[in-house]
Design an enzyme around this catalytic site. Structure first.
Site, PDB file in Angstrom:
ATOM      1  N   PRO A 156       0.813  -1.219   0.000  1.00 59.76           N
ATOM      2  CA  PRO A 156       0.000   0.000   0.000  1.00 59.76           C
ATOM      3  C   PRO A 156       0.844   1.266   0.000  1.00 59.76           C
ATOM      4  CG  PRO A 156      -0.855  -1.569   1.595  1.00 59.76           C
ATOM      5  CD  PRO A 156       0.459  -2.110   1.128  1.00 59.76           C
ATOM      6  N   CYS A 157       0.457   2.190  -0.874  1.00 54.02           N
ATOM      7  CA  CYS A 157       1.073   3.519  -0.861  1.00 54.02           C
ATOM      8  C   CYS A 157       0.464   4.388   0.230  1.00 54.02           C
ATOM      9  CB  CYS A 157       0.882   4.196  -2.218  1.00 54.02           C
ATOM     10  SG  CYS A 157       1.772   3.398  -3.562  1.00 54.02           S
ATOM     11  N   THR A 158      -0.779   4.121   0.569  1.00 54.44           N
ATOM     12  CA  THR A 158      -1.475   4.908   1.583  1.00 54.44           C
ATOM     13  C   THR A 158      -1.218   4.334   2.966  1.00 54.44           C
ATOM     14  OG1 THR A 158      -3.225   5.376  -0.024  1.00 54.44           O
ATOM     15  CG2 THR A 158      -3.705   5.840   2.289  1.00 54.44           C
ATOM     16  N   ARG A 177       2.932   7.269   1.863  1.00 51.71           N
ATOM     17  CA  ARG A 177       4.393   7.186   1.806  1.00 51.71           C
ATOM     18  C   ARG A 177       4.875   7.510   0.400  1.00 51.71           C
ATOM     19  NH1 ARG A 177       5.977   2.899  -1.054  1.00 51.71           N
ATOM     20  NH2 ARG A 177       4.423   1.290  -1.445  1.00 51.71           N
ATOM     21  N   SER A 178       4.010   7.249  -0.609  1.00 52.87           N
ATOM     22  CA  SER A 178       4.403   7.375  -2.001  1.00 52.87           C
ATOM     23  C   SER A 178       3.173   7.668  -2.851  1.00 52.87           C
ATOM     24  CB  SER A 178       5.063   6.057  -2.456  1.00 52.87           C
ATOM     25  OG  SER A 178       5.314   6.052  -3.849  1.00 52.87           O
TER      26      SER A 178
END
Length: 322
Positions: A156-158, A177-178
């Site tokens: 997960p990016c979130t 994070r991204s």
């Protein structure tokens, strides 16, 4: 660090593209070249203007935006999402996206004392804010170290969401994070602001500002030229109709929309969601005229968004390399 505020997701998107192109530095995680800004705060003042539309440079697939939002909200990690975005298959392990947000949002598993527990985090924050309107504990956590350090393709990016009721309005903060600005942001902001609006309705408060905090906001090298071209486009500012449903009816309605059984009486936005999915299913089946007819009959801004997406796809189908 960049801080940007806009009244529509399209305006926020183009402002972010400009900021990354002007202020970003080269970074190569996993040997993939990006232009990156470390530290970004993007604020959307009208979350109902959640549809990114900057023709001709950036036209998104509204059917995938809708499908992904419903997939997440329903707590699913089922593979039907691949019908709306085949590219996701490359991130699957054994046919499953291990970083899928839905199960983490609606069915977080863990242990409380000696007992196994499954927590619906969406319901938990709803109840928390009902009980204490000024609470600072309305947090949804998505990143899970016990799963996300195992080497899966999909991480997960979130990191999570936080919600506050202040001055009679629900304010939402997302931490990432991204963020792939070109491919990911238009779809992520559609889902997050939909969550925000639904929660505001369940709590009986107005919809407040949406805040999007990103550690690494970046453009991949192959998208940089298109991002620069988007600065010459005219950002759309279409506003979706309000979306609401009583909490006890929420999961049943989601399944009806996903299954194609939604009716106009369920509300214009839910009806539009159902029509959008049906139209794209027809397009994928090769029924182009039927897909366009369903798009034309879709209520609200999603109608034009679908037609634009089909126009975007048509040159490739005709052999045009654009």
């Amino acid at each position: 660090m960049i801080v940007l505020t806009a009244n529509s997701a399209s305006e926020l998107f183009t402002a972010a593209c400009q900021a990354v192109l002007l202020n970003g530095h080269v970074a190569r995680p996993r040997t993939l070249t990006t232009t990156e800004v470390v530290g970004a705060h993007l604020c959307l003042t009208n979350p109902r203007r959640r549809l990114v539309d900057v023709p001709p440079a950036r036209v998104i697939n509204p059917a995938f935006a809708v499908a992904e939002a419903l997939w997440i909200l329903s707590g699913s990690d089922d593979p039907w999402i691949f019908d709306y975005n085949e590219n996701l298959r490359r991130y699957a392990d054994d046919g499953v996206l291990r970083g899928a947000y839905g199960p983490r949002l609606r069915r977080w598993g863990g242990r409380i004392d000696e007992f196994d527990a499954v927590i619906d985090q969406l319901d938990a924050v709803r109840r928390q804010l009902h009980a204490d309107r000024d609470s600072r504990r309305a947090v949804i956590q998505l990143y899970d170290p016990s799963r996300d350090h195992r080497g899966y393709r999909d991480v997960p990016c979130t990191l999570g969401y936080r919600f506050f009721i202040r001055h009679g309005r629900l304010v939402m903060h997302t931490s990432m994070r991204s963020q792939d600005l070109w491919l990911g942001f238009p779809y992520d902001i559609f889902t997050t602001t939909l969550i925000q609006e639904l929660l505001a309705g369940w709590l009986g408060v107005e919809l407040g500002e949406y805040h999007h905090h990103v550690d690494s906001l970046h453009l991949y090298a192959e998208n940089a030229e298109a991002a620069a071209a988007s600065l010459n486009g005219t950002p759309g500012s279409a506003e979706l109709d309000p979306v609401e449903v009583p909490w006890p009816d929420f999961d049943t309605l989601l399944q009806r929309v996903i299954s194609g059984l939604v009716q106009p009486a369920d509300g214009s936005t839910w009806h539009a969601f159902g029509r959008t999915l049906a139209s794209y299913r027809a397009w994928k089946a090769g029924e182009r005229d039927q897909a366009r007819a369903l798009a034309a009959d879709t209520p609200g801004p999603l109608s034009d968004a679908l037609s634009s997406w089909y126009d975007h796809l048509t040159p490739a189908l005709m052999g045009d390399p654009r």
